[in-house]
Write a protein that holds these residues in place. Structure first.
Motif, PDB file in Angstrom:
ATOM      1  N   ASP A  30     -13.280  11.083  56.004  1.00  0.00           N
ATOM      2  CA  ASP A  30     -13.903  10.361  56.711  1.00  0.00           C
ATOM      3  C   ASP A  30     -14.528   9.807  55.552  1.00  0.00           C
ATOM      4  OD1 ASP A  30     -16.662  11.429  57.407  1.00  0.00           O
ATOM      5  OD2 ASP A  30     -17.044  12.579  56.362  1.00  0.00           O
ATOM      6  N   GLY A  31     -14.018   8.394  55.785  1.00  0.00           N
ATOM      7  CA  GLY A  31     -14.742   7.021  55.641  1.00  0.00           C
ATOM      8  C   GLY A  31     -14.263   7.062  53.567  1.00  0.00           C
ATOM      9  N   ALA A  32     -14.049   7.479  53.146  1.00  0.00           N
ATOM     10  CA  ALA A  32     -13.237   7.898  51.509  1.00  0.00           C
ATOM     11  C   ALA A  32     -11.336   7.258  52.141  1.00  0.00           C
ATOM     12  CB  ALA A  32     -13.750   8.753  50.829  1.00  0.00           C
ATOM     13  N   SER A  33     -11.801   6.721  51.235  1.00  0.00           N
ATOM     14  CA  SER A  33     -10.318   6.235  50.740  1.00  0.00           C
ATOM     15  C   SER A  33      -9.996   6.318  49.031  1.00  0.00           C
ATOM     16  CB  SER A  33      -9.637   4.964  51.281  1.00  0.00           C
ATOM     17  OG  SER A  33     -10.519   4.695  52.657  1.00  0.00           O
ATOM     18  N   VAL A  34      -8.659   6.947  48.776  1.00  0.00           N
ATOM     19  CA  VAL A  34      -8.298   7.976  47.243  1.00  0.00           C
ATOM     20  C   VAL A  34      -6.850   6.999  47.134  1.00  0.00           C
ATOM     21  CG1 VAL A  34      -7.747   9.660  45.778  1.00  0.00           C
ATOM     22  CG2 VAL A  34      -9.759  10.071  47.379  1.00  0.00           C
ATOM     23  N   TYR A  35      -7.179   6.701  45.552  1.00  0.00           N
ATOM     24  CA  TYR A  35      -5.623   5.568  45.546  1.00  0.00           C
ATOM     25  C   TYR A  35      -5.355   5.701  44.574  1.00  0.00           C
ATOM     26  CZ  TYR A  35      -7.416   2.249  49.793  1.00  0.00           C
ATOM     27  OH  TYR A  35      -7.738   1.981  50.400  1.00  0.00           O
ATOM     28  N   TYR A  36      -4.374   5.507  43.674  1.00  0.00           N
ATOM     29  CA  TYR A  36      -3.859   5.792  42.188  1.00  0.00           C
ATOM     30  C   TYR A  36      -2.636   5.414  41.810  1.00  0.00           C
ATOM     31  CZ  TYR A  36       0.965   7.628  44.741  1.00  0.00           C
ATOM     32  OH  TYR A  36       1.762   8.141  45.021  1.00  0.00           O
ATOM     33  N   LYS A  37      -2.078   4.319  40.439  1.00  0.00           N
ATOM     34  CA  LYS A  37      -1.185   4.058  39.785  1.00  0.00           C
ATOM     35  C   LYS A  37      -1.005   5.056  38.885  1.00  0.00           C
ATOM     36  CE  LYS A  37      -4.211   0.264  38.478  1.00  0.00           C
ATOM     37  NZ  LYS A  37      -4.117  -1.206  38.383  1.00  0.00           N
ATOM     38  N   LYS A  38       0.174   5.095  38.222  1.00  0.00           N
ATOM     39  CA  LYS A  38       0.858   5.710  37.551  1.00  0.00           C
ATOM     40  C   LYS A  38       1.031   4.857  36.449  1.00  0.00           C
ATOM     41  CE  LYS A  38       4.351   8.488  37.762  1.00  0.00           C
ATOM     42  NZ  LYS A  38       5.747   9.504  38.634  1.00  0.00           N
ATOM     43  N   PHE A  44      -1.523   9.712  36.221  1.00  0.00           N
ATOM     44  CA  PHE A  44      -2.380   8.689  37.396  1.00  0.00           C
ATOM     45  C   PHE A  44      -3.924   7.999  37.308  1.00  0.00           C
ATOM     46  CE2 PHE A  44      -0.497  10.963  41.004  1.00  0.00           C
ATOM     47  CZ  PHE A  44       1.214   9.916  40.456  1.00  0.00           C
ATOM     48  N   GLU A  45      -4.457   6.834  37.188  1.00  0.00           N
ATOM     49  CA  GLU A  45      -5.687   6.377  37.526  1.00  0.00           C
ATOM     50  C   GLU A  45      -5.839   5.976  38.390  1.00  0.00           C
ATOM     51  OE1 GLU A  45      -7.612   1.982  36.158  1.00  0.00           O
ATOM     52  OE2 GLU A  45      -5.783   2.365  35.411  1.00  0.00           O
ATOM     53  N   VAL A  46      -7.196   7.030  38.866  1.00  0.00           N
ATOM     54  CA  VAL A  46      -7.262   7.059  40.255  1.00  0.00           C
ATOM     55  C   VAL A  46      -8.730   6.477  40.010  1.00  0.00           C
ATOM     56  CG1 VAL A  46      -8.739   8.604  41.678  1.00  0.00           C
ATOM     57  CG2 VAL A  46      -6.410   9.232  39.689  1.00  0.00           C
ATOM     58  N   GLN A  47      -8.425   5.334  41.436  1.00  0.00           N
ATOM     59  CA  GLN A  47      -9.531   4.995  42.166  1.00  0.00           C
ATOM     60  C   GLN A  47      -9.836   5.889  43.809  1.00  0.00           C
ATOM     61  OE1 GLN A  47      -9.129   1.004  44.570  1.00  0.00           O
ATOM     62  NE2 GLN A  47      -9.182  -0.301  42.688  1.00  0.00           N
ATOM     63  N   ALA A  48     -11.354   5.567  43.585  1.00  0.00           N
ATOM     64  CA  ALA A  48     -12.085   6.072  44.792  1.00  0.00           C
ATOM     65  C   ALA A  48     -13.165   5.187  45.806  1.00  0.00           C
ATOM     66  CB  ALA A  48     -12.327   7.256  44.950  1.00  0.00           C
ATOM     67  N   GLU A  49     -13.310   4.606  46.750  1.00  0.00           N
ATOM     68  CA  GLU A  49     -13.855   4.124  47.785  1.00  0.00           C
ATOM     69  C   GLU A  49     -14.659   4.660  48.762  1.00  0.00           C
ATOM     70  OE1 GLU A  49     -13.277  -0.441  47.215  1.00  0.00           O
ATOM     71  OE2 GLU A  49     -13.658  -0.065  48.775  1.00  0.00           O
ATOM     72  N   ILE A  50     -15.743   4.456  49.230  1.00  0.00           N
ATOM     73  CA  ILE A  50     -16.555   4.862  50.378  1.00  0.00           C
ATOM     74  C   ILE A  50     -17.567   4.005  50.216  1.00  0.00           C
ATOM     75  CG2 ILE A  50     -17.810   6.571  49.410  1.00  0.00           C
ATOM     76  CD1 ILE A  50     -17.908   8.280  51.281  1.00  0.00           C
ATOM     77  N   THR A  51     -18.031   3.088  52.196  1.00  0.00           N
ATOM     78  CA  THR A  51     -19.047   2.519  52.203  1.00  0.00           C
ATOM     79  C   THR A  51     -20.169   3.466  52.673  1.00  0.00           C
ATOM     80  OG1 THR A  51     -17.626   0.589  52.019  1.00  0.00           O
ATOM     81  CG2 THR A  51     -19.599   0.688  53.516  1.00  0.00           C
ATOM     82  N   THR A 165     -17.205   2.036  44.418  1.00  0.00           N
ATOM     83  CA  THR A 165     -16.304   2.127  44.235  1.00  0.00           C
ATOM     84  C   THR A 165     -15.951   3.178  42.794  1.00  0.00           C
ATOM     85  OG1 THR A 165     -15.388   0.473  45.089  1.00  0.00           O
ATOM     86  CG2 THR A 165     -13.562   1.028  43.814  1.00  0.00           C
ATOM     87  N   TYR A 166     -14.795   4.294  42.951  1.00  0.00           N
ATOM     88  CA  TYR A 166     -15.133   4.492  41.274  1.00  0.00           C
ATOM     89  C   TYR A 166     -13.538   4.466  41.057  1.00  0.00           C
ATOM     90  CZ  TYR A 166     -15.488   8.431  38.334  1.00  0.00           C
ATOM     91  OH  TYR A 166     -15.428   9.630  36.940  1.00  0.00           O
TER      92      TYR A 166
END
Length: 223
Positions: A30-38, A44-51, A165-166
């Protein structure tokens, strides 16, 4: 021969380090994307983005200032209170979290600062603050935290857009397996962004709160 082996080892090590540093996509919805890196410790460090269309950075900061509504859109949060306003751009905040059973609930005290990066971007930086509030029994205090909200204002075909971007790294502490804390972190980021989108579009927040303004992080070196 030895030199060649060493060179290959260095190349493989560099590739492995590069892989660790890249964001991996977890889910889009629904327009939101969530990424991670270990990180090296397995967290995990988490990154989430939405417009979101038709909203501004000030709309987001107004929502964020409505601490009473925070549990309605920030996943797993039960209580948020501003303990102190150090300046128009800096605050000390206490946040309480509900952990999944049978884990112990968490809380944290954080310092935040809101800054203007350029003509289209502002950033709210959040770090853990220690010694500000006595710890409660049966609640684990999160003391290893780095997070930020990056707000980018732009437009497309005459429509104003805000990209949010969070990014967060938080060590929950206590006896919680990393696989579980990582799973909760990813799911929470997705739920939070989707709930945030609805509240901003529908403007379901109080606007009579004191909203942080862009400024200098004059107290950042006192953490």
């Amino acid at each position: 021969m030895v030199r060649r082996v060493l060179l290959l080892m260095l190349l493989f090590s560099a590739d492995a380090l590069s892989d660790v540093q890249h964001w991996q996509l977890w889910k889009q919805h629904d327009g939101a994307s969530v990424y991670y890196k270990k990180h090296d410790n397995g967290i995990f460090e988490v990154q989430a983005e939405i417009t979101i269309e038709g909203v501004t950075a000030n709309d987001f900061m107004t929502l964020l200032s409505d601490t009473n509504s925070a549990p309605l859109w920030i996943d797993n949060v039960t209580h948020v209170k501003v303990l102190e306003r150090l300046s128009p751009s800096e605050t000390i905040v206490h946040t309480e979290f509900e952990s999944p059973w049978p884990l112990t609930d968490r809380d944290m005290v954080s310092y935040s600062c809101y800054q203007q990066l350029n003509g289209t971007q502002t950033k709210l930086t959040i770090t853990a603050k220690t010694g500000e509030l006595a710890k409660r029994q049966a609640v684990i205090r999160i003391t290893d935290l780095k997070a930020h909200w990056l707000l980018t204002q732009h437009s497309s075909e005459g429509q104003s857009l805000l990209t949010i971007t969070y990014e967060i790294y938080a060590n929950p502490g206590g006896a919680i397996p990393h696989w579980l804390s990582n799973k909760v972190g990813l799911e929470s980021a997705m739920h939070t962004l989707l709930a945030l989108k609805l509240r901003l579009i529908n403007k379901t927040y109080q606007t009579n709160q004191q909203v942080s303004q862009v400024g200098n992080c004059s107290h950042i070196n006192k953490q």
